[in-house]
Write a protein that holds these residues in place. Structure first.
Motif, PDB file in Angstrom:
ATOM      1  N   ALA A   1      -3.626  -2.146  -7.222  1.00 25.68           N
ATOM      2  CA  ALA A   1      -5.065  -1.876  -7.058  1.00 25.68           C
ATOM      3  C   ALA A   1      -5.304  -0.470  -6.540  1.00 25.68           C
ATOM      4  CB  ALA A   1      -5.668  -2.900  -6.093  1.00 25.68           C
ATOM      5  N   ASP A   2      -6.420   0.131  -6.973  1.00 29.96           N
ATOM      6  CA  ASP A   2      -6.743   1.484  -6.531  1.00 29.96           C
ATOM      7  C   ASP A   2      -7.559   1.493  -5.243  1.00 29.96           C
ATOM      8  OD1 ASP A   2      -8.944   0.382  -7.603  1.00 29.96           O
ATOM      9  OD2 ASP A   2      -9.456   2.049  -8.939  1.00 29.96           O
ATOM     10  N   GLY A   3      -8.246   0.424  -4.940  1.00 29.37           N
ATOM     11  CA  GLY A   3      -8.996   0.353  -3.680  1.00 29.37           C
ATOM     12  C   GLY A   3      -8.280  -0.553  -2.686  1.00 29.37           C
ATOM     13  N   SER A   4      -8.854  -0.685  -1.506  1.00 28.44           N
ATOM     14  CA  SER A   4      -8.222  -1.525  -0.485  1.00 28.44           C
ATOM     15  C   SER A   4      -8.952  -2.848  -0.292  1.00 28.44           C
ATOM     16  CB  SER A   4      -8.173  -0.778   0.841  1.00 28.44           C
ATOM     17  OG  SER A   4      -9.479  -0.406   1.250  1.00 28.44           O
ATOM     18  N   SER A   5     -10.098  -3.041  -0.953  1.00 27.39           N
ATOM     19  CA  SER A   5     -10.880  -4.262  -0.735  1.00 27.39           C
ATOM     20  C   SER A   5     -10.140  -5.502  -1.228  1.00 27.39           C
ATOM     21  CB  SER A   5     -12.227  -4.169  -1.459  1.00 27.39           C
ATOM     22  OG  SER A   5     -12.969  -3.073  -0.966  1.00 27.39           O
ATOM     23  N   LEU A   6      -9.647  -5.451  -2.475  1.00 27.79           N
ATOM     24  CA  LEU A   6      -8.953  -6.610  -3.038  1.00 27.79           C
ATOM     25  C   LEU A   6      -7.654  -6.914  -2.282  1.00 27.79           C
ATOM     26  CD1 LEU A   6      -8.823  -8.825  -5.156  1.00 27.79           C
ATOM     27  CD2 LEU A   6      -7.721  -7.173  -6.706  1.00 27.79           C
ATOM     28  N   PRO A   7      -6.823  -5.919  -1.972  1.00 29.85           N
ATOM     29  CA  PRO A   7      -5.616  -6.224  -1.188  1.00 29.85           C
ATOM     30  C   PRO A   7      -5.929  -6.840   0.173  1.00 29.85           C
ATOM     31  CG  PRO A   7      -5.379  -4.092  -2.213  1.00 29.85           C
ATOM     32  CD  PRO A   7      -6.791  -4.539  -2.454  1.00 29.85           C
ATOM     33  N   ILE A   8      -6.975  -6.337   0.842  1.00 34.21           N
ATOM     34  CA  ILE A   8      -7.314  -6.892   2.161  1.00 34.21           C
ATOM     35  C   ILE A   8      -7.840  -8.321   2.015  1.00 34.21           C
ATOM     36  CG2 ILE A   8      -8.937  -6.687   4.079  1.00 34.21           C
ATOM     37  CD1 ILE A   8      -8.575  -3.666   3.912  1.00 34.21           C
ATOM     38  N   LEU A   9      -8.612  -8.572   0.972  1.00 34.38           N
ATOM     39  CA  LEU A   9      -9.092  -9.932   0.731  1.00 34.38           C
ATOM     40  C   LEU A   9      -7.920 -10.878   0.479  1.00 34.38           C
ATOM     41  CD1 LEU A   9     -11.372 -11.961   0.228  1.00 34.38           C
ATOM     42  CD2 LEU A   9     -11.382 -11.210  -2.170  1.00 34.38           C
ATOM     43  N   LEU A  10      -6.989 -10.462  -0.361  1.00 31.01           N
ATOM     44  CA  LEU A  10      -5.821 -11.300  -0.629  1.00 31.01           C
ATOM     45  C   LEU A  10      -4.958 -11.474   0.619  1.00 31.01           C
ATOM     46  CD1 LEU A  10      -4.706 -10.174  -4.192  1.00 31.01           C
ATOM     47  CD2 LEU A  10      -5.808 -12.297  -3.511  1.00 31.01           C
TER      48      LEU A  10
ATOM     49  N   LEU B   1       5.118 -11.833  -3.039  1.00 30.23           N
ATOM     50  CA  LEU B   1       5.317 -10.936  -4.186  1.00 30.23           C
ATOM     51  C   LEU B   1       3.994 -10.673  -4.911  1.00 30.23           C
ATOM     52  CD1 LEU B   1       8.661 -12.399  -5.554  1.00 30.23           C
ATOM     53  CD2 LEU B   1       8.337 -10.155  -4.491  1.00 30.23           C
ATOM     54  N   ALA B   2       3.174 -11.717  -5.041  1.00 28.72           N
ATOM     55  CA  ALA B   2       1.872 -11.517  -5.697  1.00 28.72           C
ATOM     56  C   ALA B   2       0.985 -10.591  -4.875  1.00 28.72           C
ATOM     57  CB  ALA B   2       1.189 -12.877  -5.885  1.00 28.72           C
ATOM     58  N   LEU B   3       0.992 -10.785  -3.563  1.00 24.84           N
ATOM     59  CA  LEU B   3       0.204  -9.908  -2.696  1.00 24.84           C
ATOM     60  C   LEU B   3       0.702  -8.468  -2.773  1.00 24.84           C
ATOM     61  CD1 LEU B   3      -1.893  -9.367  -0.481  1.00 24.84           C
ATOM     62  CD2 LEU B   3      -0.207 -10.121   1.206  1.00 24.84           C
ATOM     63  N   ALA B   4       2.022  -8.296  -2.766  1.00 28.50           N
ATOM     64  CA  ALA B   4       2.582  -6.943  -2.861  1.00 28.50           C
ATOM     65  C   ALA B   4       2.232  -6.302  -4.196  1.00 28.50           C
ATOM     66  CB  ALA B   4       4.095  -6.992  -2.662  1.00 28.50           C
ATOM     67  N   GLY B   5       2.273  -7.114  -5.273  1.00 24.81           N
ATOM     68  CA  GLY B   5       1.932  -6.574  -6.584  1.00 24.81           C
ATOM     69  C   GLY B   5       0.486  -6.124  -6.663  1.00 24.81           C
ATOM     70  N   VAL B   6      -0.418  -6.929  -6.146  1.00 24.31           N
ATOM     71  CA  VAL B   6      -1.830  -6.551  -6.163  1.00 24.31           C
ATOM     72  C   VAL B   6      -2.068  -5.345  -5.269  1.00 24.31           C
ATOM     73  CG1 VAL B   6      -4.155  -7.315  -5.544  1.00 24.31           C
ATOM     74  CG2 VAL B   6      -2.629  -8.860  -6.772  1.00 24.31           C
ATOM     75  N   ALA B   7      -1.443  -5.357  -4.061  1.00 24.34           N
ATOM     76  CA  ALA B   7      -1.620  -4.228  -3.138  1.00 24.34           C
ATOM     77  C   ALA B   7      -1.064  -2.941  -3.736  1.00 24.34           C
ATOM     78  CB  ALA B   7      -0.941  -4.521  -1.802  1.00 24.34           C
ATOM     79  N   GLY B   8      -0.005  -3.067  -4.528  1.00 21.73           N
ATOM     80  CA  GLY B   8       0.565  -1.871  -5.154  1.00 21.73           C
ATOM     81  C   GLY B   8      -0.223  -1.403  -6.371  1.00 21.73           C
TER      82      GLY B   8
ATOM     83  N   ARG C   1       0.833  -1.216   0.000  1.00 26.98           N
ATOM     84  CA  ARG C   1       0.000   0.000   0.000  1.00 26.98           C
ATOM     85  C   ARG C   1       0.862   1.258   0.000  1.00 26.98           C
ATOM     86  NH1 ARG C   1      -3.992  -0.640  -2.576  1.00 26.98           N
ATOM     87  NH2 ARG C   1      -4.987   1.197  -1.659  1.00 26.98           N
ATOM     88  N   ILE C   2       2.010   1.206   0.674  1.00 27.10           N
ATOM     89  CA  ILE C   2       2.939   2.353   0.609  1.00 27.10           C
ATOM     90  C   ILE C   2       3.448   2.518  -0.813  1.00 27.10           C
ATOM     91  CG2 ILE C   2       5.213   3.179   1.366  1.00 27.10           C
ATOM     92  CD1 ILE C   2       4.618   1.882   4.092  1.00 27.10           C
ATOM     93  N   TRP C   3       3.769   1.409  -1.457  1.00 27.30           N
ATOM     94  CA  TRP C   3       4.228   1.445  -2.849  1.00 27.30           C
ATOM     95  C   TRP C   3       3.106   1.993  -3.746  1.00 27.30           C
ATOM     96  CZ3 TRP C   3       4.644  -3.315  -6.448  1.00 27.30           C
ATOM     97  CH2 TRP C   3       5.424  -3.010  -7.566  1.00 27.30           C
ATOM     98  N   ASN C   4       1.856   1.605  -3.464  1.00 25.08           N
ATOM     99  CA  ASN C   4       0.718   2.110  -4.213  1.00 25.08           C
ATOM    100  C   ASN C   4       0.618   3.625  -4.094  1.00 25.08           C
ATOM    101  OD1 ASN C   4      -2.319   3.063  -3.902  1.00 25.08           O
ATOM    102  ND2 ASN C   4      -2.341   1.319  -5.328  1.00 25.08           N
ATOM    103  N   ALA C   5       0.808   4.131  -2.889  1.00 25.73           N
ATOM    104  CA  ALA C   5       0.704   5.577  -2.673  1.00 25.73           C
ATOM    105  C   ALA C   5       1.842   6.343  -3.317  1.00 25.73           C
ATOM    106  CB  ALA C   5       0.665   5.872  -1.167  1.00 25.73           C
ATOM    107  N   ASN C   6       2.931   5.668  -3.628  1.00 24.57           N
ATOM    108  CA  ASN C   6       4.098   6.334  -4.218  1.00 24.57           C
ATOM    109  C   ASN C   6       4.229   6.082  -5.713  1.00 24.57           C
ATOM    110  OD1 ASN C   6       5.514   7.709  -1.964  1.00 24.57           O
ATOM    111  ND2 ASN C   6       5.507   5.642  -1.105  1.00 24.57           N
ATOM    112  N   GLY C   7       3.116   5.791  -6.383  1.00 23.74           N
ATOM    113  CA  GLY C   7       3.138   5.760  -7.839  1.00 23.74           C
ATOM    114  C   GLY C   7       2.940   4.412  -8.481  1.00 23.74           C
ATOM    115  N   ALA C   8       2.742   3.343  -7.719  1.00 22.86           N
ATOM    116  CA  ALA C   8       2.577   2.024  -8.334  1.00 22.86           C
ATOM    117  C   ALA C   8       1.138   1.752  -8.754  1.00 22.86           C
ATOM    118  CB  ALA C   8       3.029   0.938  -7.362  1.00 22.86           C
ATOM    119  N   GLU C   9       0.207   2.578  -8.339  1.00 23.49           N
ATOM    120  CA  GLU C   9      -1.196   2.338  -8.672  1.00 23.49           C
ATOM    121  C   GLU C   9      -1.409   2.389 -10.183  1.00 23.49           C
ATOM    122  OE1 GLU C   9      -5.610   4.261  -7.730  1.00 23.49           O
ATOM    123  OE2 GLU C   9      -3.864   4.882  -6.558  1.00 23.49           O
ATOM    124  N   HIS C  10      -1.999   1.328 -10.713  1.00 26.65           N
ATOM    125  CA  HIS C  10      -2.276   1.174 -12.147  1.00 26.65           C
ATOM    126  C   HIS C  10      -1.016   1.264 -13.003  1.00 26.65           C
ATOM    127  CE1 HIS C  10      -6.552   1.037 -11.580  1.00 26.65           C
ATOM    128  NE2 HIS C  10      -6.536   2.172 -10.883  1.00 26.65           N
TER     129      HIS C  10
END
Length: 201
Positions: A94-103, A85-92, A32-41
């Motif tokens: 995805a734009d929402g938090s539902s899928l990362p939390i589910l994974l 790694l797969a969880l980190a990739g999805v968490a980074g 999620r930190i990676w997502n906030a720093n530009g990994a989203e989409h």
């Protein structure tokens, strides 16, 4: 004095139980930190994590299918790395938090399922070792008790022989000191002859 030992023992017992949840939570937070720093989409970042996860899974498959049944610890480590790694990739990505939390929940459940197997094996080995140690200790204790009884019996027999010899010597000396004692009369009566040096002079 005993309080630090009790705390250390509690930590040693609790650490393996929280390790799977701590590991998956750390991966989720970093993703999620990676997502906030530009990994989203970011397709490039997602492709990189997919390649790394696939590589780790392939390494796990090779480790599991190796000669002689493979290395279980190495295979489990590789598969855990692939899942992380797969969880980190999805968490980074995805734009929402539902899928990362589910994974994260699925990964945590799988991690606990795998860890429970090793905990059962470790507990079984610990119980078997404790049982073998107890049996060996009881066998040694039994042998020591038997040897102690045997030694005690030998000591008592030696004491009894010494006491009998002392009583016999005292009886011979006392008998020889009696007035009008005639050892020859005993011999003539058919009794065994007394040893030389005990006759009354």
């Amino acid at each position: 004095m005993n309080e630090p030992l009790i705390q250390h023992h509690w930590v040693a017992l609790a650490a393996p139980r929280v390790a799977p949840a701590l590991a998956t939570s750390t991966v989720l937070i970093l993703g999620r930190i990676w997502n906030a720093n530009g990994a989203e989409h970011s397709t490039g970042n997602a492709a990189l994590m997919a390649v790394l996860a696939a590589g780790a899974a392939t390494a796990g498959a090779f480790a599991a299918g190796g000669r002689g049944g493979g290395d279980g610890v190495l295979a489990a480590t590789a598969f855990a790395t692939s899942g992380g790694l797969a969880l980190a990739g999805v968490a980074g990505y995805a734009d929402g938090s539902s899928l990362p939390i589910l994974l994260w929940a699925v990964a945590t459940a799988v991690a606990y399922g795998i860890a429970a197997r090793y905990w059962r094996t470790d507990r079984r080995d610990t119980i078997a070792h404790t049982r073998q140690t107890t049996v060996r200790r009881e066998e040694h204790g039994h042998v020591e008790r038997v040897e102690a009884l045997r030694a005690g019996a030998q000591i008592e027999a030696a004491r009894a022989r010494a006491a009998y010899a002392e009583q016999l010597a005292t009886a011979l000396v006392t008998r020889a000191a009696l007035p009008h004692f005639n050892p020859q009369a005993l011999t003539d009566a058919g009794l065994p002859e007394l040893p030389a040096g005990t006759e009354h002079e």
